[in-house]
Design a protein around this motif. Structure first.
Motif, PDB file in Angstrom:
ATOM      1  N   PRO A   1       0.817  -1.227   0.000  1.00 52.22           N
ATOM      2  CA  PRO A   1       0.000   0.000   0.000  1.00 52.22           C
ATOM      3  C   PRO A   1       0.850   1.276   0.000  1.00 52.22           C
ATOM      4  N   ASP A   2       2.027   1.247   0.632  1.00 54.12           N
ATOM      5  CA  ASP A   2       2.846   2.468   0.694  1.00 54.12           C
ATOM      6  C   ASP A   2       3.594   2.737  -0.612  1.00 54.12           C
ATOM      7  N   GLU A   3       3.678   1.720  -1.494  1.00 55.12           N
ATOM      8  CA  GLU A   3       4.391   1.905  -2.768  1.00 55.12           C
ATOM      9  C   GLU A   3       3.447   2.278  -3.912  1.00 55.12           C
ATOM     10  N   LEU A   4       2.161   1.943  -3.743  1.00 61.67           N
ATOM     11  CA  LEU A   4       1.205   2.107  -4.850  1.00 61.67           C
ATOM     12  C   LEU A   4       1.082   3.565  -5.281  1.00 61.67           C
ATOM     13  N   ALA A   5       1.102   3.792  -6.593  1.00 62.75           N
ATOM     14  CA  ALA A   5       0.886   5.151  -7.102  1.00 62.75           C
ATOM     15  C   ALA A   5      -0.550   5.567  -6.775  1.00 62.75           C
ATOM     16  N   HIS A   6      -0.764   6.891  -6.728  1.00 58.85           N
ATOM     17  CA  HIS A   6      -2.082   7.390  -6.309  1.00 58.85           C
ATOM     18  C   HIS A   6      -3.217   6.861  -7.180  1.00 58.85           C
ATOM     19  N   TYR A   7      -2.925   6.549  -8.458  1.00 57.30           N
ATOM     20  CA  TYR A   7      -3.992   6.134  -9.368  1.00 57.30           C
ATOM     21  C   TYR A   7      -4.209   4.626  -9.359  1.00 57.30           C
ATOM     22  N   ALA A   8      -3.333   3.875  -8.685  1.00 56.41           N
ATOM     23  CA  ALA A   8      -3.338   2.422  -8.918  1.00 56.41           C
ATOM     24  C   ALA A   8      -4.101   1.644  -7.862  1.00 56.41           C
ATOM     25  N   LYS A   9      -4.844   0.637  -8.362  1.00 57.91           N
ATOM     26  CA  LYS A   9      -5.532  -0.272  -7.448  1.00 57.91           C
ATOM     27  C   LYS A   9      -4.596  -1.441  -7.135  1.00 57.91           C
ATOM     28  N   LYS A  10      -3.786  -1.818  -8.110  1.00 57.70           N
ATOM     29  CA  LYS A  10      -2.827  -2.896  -7.911  1.00 57.70           C
ATOM     30  C   LYS A  10      -1.649  -2.680  -8.863  1.00 57.70           C
ATOM     31  N   ALA A  11      -0.471  -3.025  -8.425  1.00 55.83           N
ATOM     32  CA  ALA A  11       0.710  -2.898  -9.308  1.00 55.83           C
ATOM     33  C   ALA A  11       1.668  -4.031  -8.991  1.00 55.83           C
ATOM     34  N   VAL A  12       2.129  -4.679 -10.059  1.00 48.78           N
ATOM     35  CA  VAL A  12       3.143  -5.726  -9.900  1.00 48.78           C
ATOM     36  C   VAL A  12       4.288  -5.407 -10.851  1.00 48.78           C
ATOM     37  N   ASP A  13       5.499  -5.419 -10.313  1.00 46.75           N
ATOM     38  CA  ASP A  13       6.671  -5.200 -11.167  1.00 46.75           C
ATOM     39  C   ASP A  13       7.232  -6.543 -11.592  1.00 46.75           C
TER      40      ASP A  13
ATOM     41  N   GLU B   1       9.662  -3.877 -15.747  1.00 47.59           N
ATOM     42  CA  GLU B   1       8.335  -3.588 -16.298  1.00 47.59           C
ATOM     43  C   GLU B   1       7.336  -3.467 -15.161  1.00 47.59           C
ATOM     44  N   GLY B   2       6.346  -2.606 -15.349  1.00 42.12           N
ATOM     45  CA  GLY B   2       5.275  -2.490 -14.362  1.00 42.12           C
ATOM     46  C   GLY B   2       3.944  -2.851 -14.997  1.00 42.12           C
ATOM     47  N   ILE B   3       3.137  -3.637 -14.276  1.00 42.55           N
ATOM     48  CA  ILE B   3       1.765  -3.934 -14.717  1.00 42.55           C
ATOM     49  C   ILE B   3       0.870  -3.234 -13.704  1.00 42.55           C
ATOM     50  N   HIS B   4       0.002  -2.362 -14.198  1.00 38.44           N
ATOM     51  CA  HIS B   4      -0.765  -1.530 -13.261  1.00 38.44           C
ATOM     52  C   HIS B   4      -2.255  -1.603 -13.546  1.00 38.44           C
ATOM     53  N   ASN B   5      -3.035  -1.710 -12.494  1.00 33.33           N
ATOM     54  CA  ASN B   5      -4.483  -1.527 -12.627  1.00 33.33           C
ATOM     55  C   ASN B   5      -4.736  -0.068 -12.285  1.00 33.33           C
ATOM     56  N   ARG B   6      -4.968   0.756 -13.319  1.00 31.25           N
ATOM     57  CA  ARG B   6      -5.059   2.208 -13.111  1.00 31.25           C
ATOM     58  C   ARG B   6      -6.501   2.660 -12.921  1.00 31.25           C
ATOM     59  N   THR B   7      -7.416   1.707 -12.776  1.00 28.19           N
ATOM     60  CA  THR B   7      -8.853   1.981 -12.607  1.00 28.19           C
ATOM     61  C   THR B   7      -9.339   2.924 -13.714  1.00 28.19           C
ATOM     62  N   ASP B   8     -10.356   3.754 -13.390  1.00 29.55           N
ATOM     63  CA  ASP B   8     -10.838   4.718 -14.393  1.00 29.55           C
ATOM     64  C   ASP B   8     -10.237   6.098 -14.120  1.00 29.55           C
ATOM     65  N   PHE B   9      -9.134   6.081 -13.340  1.00 33.58           N
ATOM     66  CA  PHE B   9      -8.522   7.364 -12.955  1.00 33.58           C
ATOM     67  C   PHE B   9      -8.195   8.234 -14.168  1.00 33.58           C
ATOM     68  N   ASP B  10      -7.491   7.664 -15.151  1.00 31.42           N
ATOM     69  CA  ASP B  10      -6.991   8.499 -16.254  1.00 31.42           C
ATOM     70  C   ASP B  10      -8.113   9.045 -17.127  1.00 31.42           C
TER      71      ASP B  10
END
Ligand code: ATP
Length: 445
Positions: free
Chosen positions: A248-260, A273-282
């Motif tokens: 939780p402390d590493e997650l970007a503000h827009y991300a629901k989940k991120a795996v490197d 590489e980063g795989i990110h669930n960016r939700t509908d933020f963008d």
């Protein structure tokens, strides 16, 4: 010097010697952490990009490619959060005046004493951290005012978000579908380094996959597995690849989940590489900042919604560094050390080198003819008649060329040539008239 530093030094010098990568503006003492790709480096990098493009775009009906521009409307970066939040905590050492990222101090503290006469155990004298925005700012048009400020994009992703509806409508795509692009990105990194690992100008290969909310977690898993498989397919040691999920402390503000996806570089496990669930933020933010609806309308199903985004973002240069580091070997052969780059043949910059054993009896002409024939079929091949055969082999081993072909006396008798395998050193004879097909077959395997 630590072993990992030795390997990095060897890689940097091999990269220069063989024409993979040069320091930018070297004759002026180099520019801060930017690098130029030489004749072999550009081919390796192109092969990486083509492999990515083929897997992500050409082989799929549900991903479209685009090439958005580097300069975008400045409001894009307000909407994305970069103007406000794309900062690193910058900290300066009063002793050496060097600047560091506060969160990377353990990796990079200067270790100098604060002042002359300070005690033996004195440490660097760090000032208070301040926020430093990583975006490069410049001006659009001839007048340099605040109103004409634009940014060099720090990621390619935003070009895909702002074009979401253009691509969807023109390509007649239905959600779920993705938008992919490969392009330059710029970040004014505080502590660039480790050769091409962290630079201020680099290339990204990113894909934004737009999905219906509720299906995002499933798609995340699909893409994570697919991306990991791509890295394995490049032929690197699978033991040196691993996943790291952001807490939780590493997650970007827009991300629901991120795996490197990380690789064990000579300097440690690092993100590739980063795989990110960016939700509908963008899409939501662009809707808010541009005033344009970004909803997807599925008239068949009678639905309208703001899609969620699953992003896959890989650094092309980091992938090249991974390939070089993974392929680098030093071996003892007949009492001598040989340096070899065991790159997967389909990624190797040159596929073949052709040598006449001696410069007479028509052998150079036959060898040149073979090089021409291979090149006509877009198989990069290199003619070399200088130095002993052993030296010619060594140059090609360092360049990662999988096959060295020697035209010798027997060629004039039965039309065959010797093919030496870079990794096994085995030599076989192949009919010169079938050489092109033989190489094509090997590359297809
Ligand atoms: P890092 O934590 O290493 O700074 P990041 O998480 O900020 O990277 P992303 O914004 O997710 O990186 O960018 C996607 C990919 O782009 C990274 O995984 C990396 O491969 C590449 N990349 C990012 N910054 C750089 C850089 N300064 N130099 C080279 N490649 C980079």
């Amino acid at each position: 010097m630590a072993q990992d530093e030795v390997i990095m030094d060897k890689l940097v010098s091999l990269a220069k010697r063989r024409g993979f990568i040069f320091q930018s503006s070297e004759i002026y003492g180099g520019a801060g952490s930017v690098w130029d790709y030489g004749p072999l480096g550009i081919e390796l990098k192109r092969n990486v990009k083509e492999s990515w493009w083929s897997r992500m775009v050409l082989q799929r009906e549900d991903v479209e490619g685009i090439d958005a521009s580097i300069l975008m409307h400045p409001r894009v970066w307000e909407a994305s959060g970069h103007v406000e939040g794309f900062t690193d905590p910058l900290i300066e050492c009063k002793a050496c005046k060097l600047r560091f990222r506060e969160d990377q101090l353990s990796e990079s503290a200067c270790g100098r004493k604060p002042s002359v006469g300070a005690g033996e155990d004195a440490q660097c004298e760090l000032g208070a951290p301040r926020k430093f925005n990583l975006m490069f700012r410049t001006f659009m048009g001839p007048v340099e005012t605040e109103g004409s400020v634009v940014y060099l994009r720090p990621e390619t992703a935003q070009g895909s978000y702002v074009n979401f509806l253009n691509v969807q409508a023109s390509a007649r795509q239905k959600v779920p579908f993705g938008v992919a692009q490969i392009g330059k990105a710029f970040r004014n990194e505080i502590t660039p380094g480790n050769f091409i690992f962290r630079t201020r100008e680099f290339e990204q290969a990113e894909m934004q996959f737009f999905v219906e909310p509720g299906t995002d977690e499933e798609w995340f898993d699909v893409w994570l597995e697919d991306r990991l498989e791509w890295h394995r397919s490049l032929g690197v040691d699978p033991e040196k690849l691993r996943l790291h999920e952001h807490g939780p402390d590493e997650l970007a503000h827009y991300a629901k989940k991120a795996v490197d996806i990380q690789y064990r570089f000579p300097f440690g496990w690092k993100e590739l590489e980063g795989i990110h669930n960016r939700t509908d933020f963008d899409l939501g933010r662009h809707e808010e900042f541009s005033g344009k609806r970004m909803e997807y309308i599925d008239s068949g199903a009678g639905k309208r919604f703001l899609p969620f985004v699953v992003e896959t973002a890989v650094g092309v240069d980091r992938t090249v560094l991974m390939l070089l580091a993974d392929a680098y070997r030093e071996e003892e052969v007949e009492g001598e050390t040989r340096v070899v780059l065991s790159l997967a043949p389909r990624l190797a910059p040159l596929k073949a080198a052709v040598f006449p054993l001696v410069k007479k009896d028509g052998l150079p002409e036959i060898a040149r003819g073979l090089v021409e024939e291979l090149r006509r079929d877009a198989i990069p091949a290199f003619y070399d008649a200088s130095g002993s055969i052993g030296r010619r082999y060594r140059r090609q081993d360092e360049a990662g060329t999988p096959w060295c072909i020697t035209v010798d006396g027997q060629t004039n008798e039965d039309g065959s040539v010797t093919v030496r395998d870079r990794d096994t050193l085995e030599q076989i004879r192949v009919d010169a008239s079938k050489l092109r097909e033989w190489i094509r077959d090997q590359l297809a395997n």
